[in-house]
Motif scaffolding. Structure first.
Motif, short mmCIF file in Angstrom:
data_model
loop_
_atom_site.label_atom_id
_atom_site.label_comp_id
_atom_site.label_asym_id
_atom_site.label_seq_id
_atom_site.Cartn_x
_atom_site.Cartn_y
_atom_site.Cartn_z
N VAL A 119 5.50 0.92 -0.97
CA VAL A 119 4.68 0.99 -2.19
C VAL A 119 5.04 -0.15 -3.13
CG1 VAL A 119 4.13 2.38 -4.23
CG2 VAL A 119 4.36 3.49 -2.00
N TYR A 120 6.32 -0.51 -3.20
CA TYR A 120 6.76 -1.61 -4.06
C TYR A 120 6.16 -2.94 -3.58
CZ TYR A 120 9.88 -4.94 -6.36
OH TYR A 120 10.38 -5.98 -7.10
N LEU A 121 6.10 -3.15 -2.26
CA LEU A 121 5.52 -4.38 -1.72
C LEU A 121 4.03 -4.49 -2.07
CD1 LEU A 121 7.19 -4.52 1.83
CD2 LEU A 121 7.77 -5.88 -0.19
N ILE A 122 3.35 -3.35 -2.12
CA ILE A 122 1.95 -3.36 -2.57
C ILE A 122 1.89 -3.68 -4.05
CG2 ILE A 122 -0.16 -1.98 -2.81
CD1 ILE A 122 0.91 -0.17 -0.55
N ASP A 123 2.80 -3.06 -4.80
CA ASP A 123 2.81 -3.18 -6.26
C ASP A 123 3.02 -4.63 -6.71
OD1 ASP A 123 2.67 -1.64 -8.73
OD2 ASP A 123 4.73 -2.25 -9.07
N VAL A 124 3.89 -5.36 -6.01
CA VAL A 124 4.18 -6.75 -6.41
C VAL A 124 3.26 -7.75 -5.72
CG1 VAL A 124 6.58 -6.25 -6.98
CG2 VAL A 124 6.00 -6.99 -4.65
N GLY A 125 2.33 -7.25 -4.91
CA GLY A 125 1.34 -8.13 -4.30
C GLY A 125 1.77 -8.79 -3.01
N THR A 126 2.87 -8.33 -2.42
CA THR A 126 3.32 -8.93 -1.15
C THR A 126 2.35 -8.58 -0.02
OG1 THR A 126 5.62 -8.78 -1.87
CG2 THR A 126 5.24 -9.07 0.49
N ILE A 127 1.84 -7.36 -0.02
CA ILE A 127 0.87 -6.92 0.99
C ILE A 127 -0.25 -6.14 0.30
CG2 ILE A 127 2.43 -6.83 2.98
CD1 ILE A 127 2.76 -3.84 2.47
N SER A 128 -1.36 -6.02 0.98
CA SER A 128 -2.46 -5.21 0.47
C SER A 128 -2.30 -3.78 0.96
CB SER A 128 -3.80 -5.77 0.98
OG SER A 128 -3.89 -5.64 2.39
N GLY A 129 -3.07 -2.86 0.36
CA GLY A 129 -3.03 -1.47 0.78
C GLY A 129 -3.46 -1.30 2.22
N MET B 15 12.03 0.59 11.03
CA MET B 15 12.38 -0.75 10.54
C MET B 15 12.15 -0.88 9.04
SD MET B 15 10.80 -3.30 13.44
CE MET B 15 11.00 -4.73 12.36
N ASP B 16 12.81 -1.86 8.45
CA ASP B 16 12.59 -2.18 7.04
C ASP B 16 11.17 -2.72 6.87
OD1 ASP B 16 12.65 -4.54 4.85
OD2 ASP B 16 14.03 -2.93 4.28
N PRO B 17 10.38 -2.20 5.91
CA PRO B 17 9.00 -2.65 5.73
C PRO B 17 8.86 -4.15 5.52
CG PRO B 17 9.41 -0.67 4.45
CD PRO B 17 10.73 -1.11 5.00
N GLU B 18 9.81 -4.75 4.80
CA GLU B 18 9.75 -6.19 4.54
C GLU B 18 9.91 -6.99 5.83
OE1 GLU B 18 11.05 -8.97 0.79
OE2 GLU B 18 12.27 -7.23 1.31
N GLU B 19 10.80 -6.51 6.71
CA GLU B 19 10.98 -7.17 8.01
C GLU B 19 9.71 -7.09 8.84
OE1 GLU B 19 14.39 -6.17 10.37
OE2 GLU B 19 15.68 -5.99 8.60
N ILE B 20 9.06 -5.93 8.81
CA ILE B 20 7.81 -5.75 9.56
C ILE B 20 6.76 -6.74 9.07
CG2 ILE B 20 5.91 -4.14 10.04
CD1 ILE B 20 7.97 -1.85 9.75
N VAL B 21 6.66 -6.90 7.76
CA VAL B 21 5.69 -7.82 7.16
C VAL B 21 5.96 -9.25 7.61
CG1 VAL B 21 4.88 -8.83 4.99
CG2 VAL B 21 5.21 -6.36 5.17
N LEU B 22 7.24 -9.67 7.56
CA LEU B 22 7.60 -11.05 7.91
C LEU B 22 7.40 -11.31 9.40
CD1 LEU B 22 10.84 -11.45 5.73
CD2 LEU B 22 8.58 -12.44 5.30
N GLN B 23 7.80 -10.36 10.25
CA GLN B 23 7.67 -10.54 11.69
C GLN B 23 6.22 -10.67 12.14
OE1 GLN B 23 9.72 -7.66 14.10
NE2 GLN B 23 11.74 -8.12 13.23
N ASN B 24 5.32 -9.99 11.44
CA ASN B 24 3.91 -10.00 11.83
C ASN B 24 3.06 -10.98 11.02
OD1 ASN B 24 3.38 -7.56 13.85
ND2 ASN B 24 4.92 -6.89 12.36
N GLY B 25 3.70 -11.71 10.12
CA GLY B 25 2.96 -12.68 9.31
C GLY B 25 1.91 -12.03 8.43
N TRP B 26 2.26 -10.90 7.86
CA TRP B 26 1.30 -10.13 7.06
C TRP B 26 1.46 -10.34 5.56
CZ3 TRP B 26 2.00 -4.98 10.21
CH2 TRP B 26 1.23 -5.06 11.38
N LYS B 27 2.29 -11.30 5.16
CA LYS B 27 2.49 -11.50 3.72
C LYS B 27 1.19 -11.95 3.09
CE LYS B 27 5.64 -13.56 0.39
NZ LYS B 27 6.83 -14.41 0.17
N GLN B 28 0.86 -11.33 1.98
CA GLN B 28 -0.42 -11.57 1.32
C GLN B 28 -0.51 -12.99 0.77
OE1 GLN B 28 -2.77 -8.24 -0.71
NE2 GLN B 28 -1.64 -9.17 -2.39
N VAL B 29 -1.66 -13.62 0.95
CA VAL B 29 -1.90 -14.98 0.45
C VAL B 29 -2.20 -14.92 -1.04
CG1 VAL B 29 -3.35 -17.03 0.62
CG2 VAL B 29 -2.77 -15.73 2.68
N GLN B 30 -1.39 -15.62 -1.83
CA GLN B 30 -1.58 -15.64 -3.29
C GLN B 30 -1.94 -17.04 -3.79
OE1 GLN B 30 -1.44 -13.05 -5.26
NE2 GLN B 30 -0.12 -11.48 -4.37
#
Length: 508
Positions: free
Chosen positions: A403-413, A428-443
């Motif tokens: 939820v924090y990663l959504i809140d700060v705009g790292t990923i979308s809902g 797994m740690d949610p942040e690791e999952i995001v980085l491994q899959n290249g899902w970080k939100q484009v800002q």
């Protein structure tokens, strides 16, 4: 059915038999472990061998006191055990040790939250008694067998007043009572294992009447579905019998879950039929007010208290607050998630205890978002995989981080839902999952603007229609941009930049 309900009223009282959480039985040291081989957990006391005397299990007594206090009942400093005399193969003594004349507690109530307000269901009494064994009739065409493993297991019988009026009332009451028992740890409430059984006393009367009709008791109903169906069938049976000129007889009935009907078992006994008298082998139970107060001090925040705090302090909807507060493990999971989210937002802030009524440092909107993720997305995965919340790999701290990663705009809902599926399967740690899959939100503004320009150029006719007043096309443009960026562009940034771009088109 609806027409009958307009003319007739159902009057229901419940006798709930709740197995006391203890390692040994009420009057012996035999184990209460569920699933043991037949007659494995049986001592000489349980088998009623000559000369064997019962000794009261102190833990069972304390659990009964805890339950009485949680139900707002009056705990009596002196109570006594009586013998309830009847002969049946699963009762070796020929009598059941129970409390009739002087129970451990009387009075009390449970409040139900309903659409039209709060409804109070009064409790008549709570007493302690021993369970009987189990007769088995389907193992042989010639013989019946008796398993005495449950003989002597401690039970609390919680008797309500006849304040319930329909199956829905009964289901809400049973759920509320089971929730309280689980919160305080006095009973696990597992109906499938027989830890919670229900005797339903039901009568009918014309609407507007204050006189009670002749009641029938439906014995040992052991599931929510069966409770509901048994009440509905018995209501119809009694009303149709009276309307046909017949008379309801006081009797004990059984519910057949296969046929969805009740059937007569025996004529209903009254208290004098059991020849109750004080058990000569057991002294009166004498406790002190200090002991009652000490036990009362150990009670946790109860479901209704949590529900009110979730609504008043955390800003949850009444529905979400009810769903979360109803189960102690879900409530603990939610509060750990809210507390962990606070640490992400305010790393230096001291953690507030989730078990107290202190407000969390997470905002009400954040708490509502966390509640929504738990009750919708997480519950869906739990149900699909048949996993209990305390056994799943997605820990509350990880949900908070998601939820924090959504809140700060790292990923979308939308991406967060994909992250949750992997998190649920792997832990797994949610942040690791995001980085491994290249899902970080484009800002990056310039890269998103470039995609917007491309989409608008490719859909020039639609742009003209939008500028001409067809506002609904805005959603089409947003969807096209998100598709081009594979869902990784910040939705809020896409909306803002697209509005600016289309406004400049309009001015030009």
């Amino acid at each position: 059915m609806e027409e009958l309900l307009k003319k007739w009223e159902c009057v229901i009282g419940l006798e709930i038999h709740a197995q006391i959480s203890s390692k040994s039985k009420l009057f012996s040291s035999s184990s209460t472990t569920f699933g043991a081989e037949p007659n494995e957990n049986v001592s000489f006391v349980d088998a009623a061998m000559p000369g064997m005397l019962p000794v009261l299990n102190k833990e069972c007594l304390h659990q009964a006191i805890r339950t009485a206090l949680a139900l707002n009942s009056r705990v009596h400093l002196v109570s006594m055990f009586d013998r309830k005399n009847y002969f049946y193969a699963d009762l070796p003594q020929g009598y059941q040790i129970s409390q009739f004349y002087h129970p451990i507690a009387t009075g009390g109530y449970i409040k139900l939250e309903q659409e039209d307000g709060e409804k109070t269901i009064r409790i008549n009494r709570l007493h302690i008694e021993q369970d009987a064994g189990k007769n088995i009739h389907d193992q042989s065409p010639k013989y019946s067998f008796v398993d005495l493993n449950r003989v002597g297991v401690g039970l609390m019988e919680i008797v309500s007043e006849p304040d319930l009026r329909c199956a829905q009332d009964v289901l809400e009451y049973v759920k509320a009572l089971r929730s309280i028992l689980r919160y305080i740890g006095s009973c696990d409430g597992d109906m499938e294992k027989g830890s919670l059984r229900c005797d339903v006393n039901i009568s009918v009367r014309p609407r507007g009447s204050t006189e009670l009709g002749t009641r029938c008791e439906i014995k040992n109903v052991n599931s929510m579905r069966s409770i509901s169906r048994a009440i509905e069938f018995e209501f119809m049976r009694q009303v149709e019998l009276i309307q046909a000129g017949g008379k309801v007889e006081q009797e004990t009935r059984l519910f057949d879950a296969t046929l969805n009907e009740t059937r007569a078992m025996r004529s209903k006994e009254d208290a004098h039929d059991y020849r109750y008298f004080p058990d000569p082998d057991l002294l009166p139970v004498v406790i002190t007010q200090d002991l009652v107060e000490q036990i009362g001090a150990t009670l946790p925040e109860l479901p209704n208290q949590k529900r009110k705090r979730y609504i008043g302090v955390l800003g949850l909807s009444a529905y979400d607050a009810q769903v979360i507060a109803e189960d102690a493990e879900i409530a603990e999971y939610f509060e750990r998630a809210v507390d962990a989210f606070t640490q992400f937002v305010h790393p230096s802030a001291a953690s507030s205890s989730p078990a107290t009524s202190e407000p969390s440092k997470a905002s009400s909107s954040d708490s509502k978002i966390i509640a929504n993720w738990i009750t919708s997305e997480l519950f869906a995965l739990l149900g699909k995989n048949n996993v209990e919340i305390n056994a799943c790999k997605a820990r509350p701290e990880a949900i908070a981080k998601l939820v924090y990663l959504i809140d700060v705009g790292t990923i979308s809902g939308k991406i967060a839902k994909d992250v949750l599926v992997i998190l649920f399967d792997t832990g797994m740690d949610p942040e690791e999952i995001v980085l491994q899959n290249g899902w970080k939100q484009v800002q990056d503004v310039s890269s998103i603007e470039a995609v917007i320009d491309k989409v608008l150029q490719q859909n020039a006719p639609s742009v003209e229609q939008y500028l001409a007043g067809k506002d609904k096309l805005f959603g089409f443009f947003v969807g096209s941009v998100m598709k081009e960026t594979k869902g990784l562009a910040s939705p809020s940034l896409v909306n803002d930049l697209l509005k600016q771009k289309l406004t400049s088109y309009n001015k030009s």
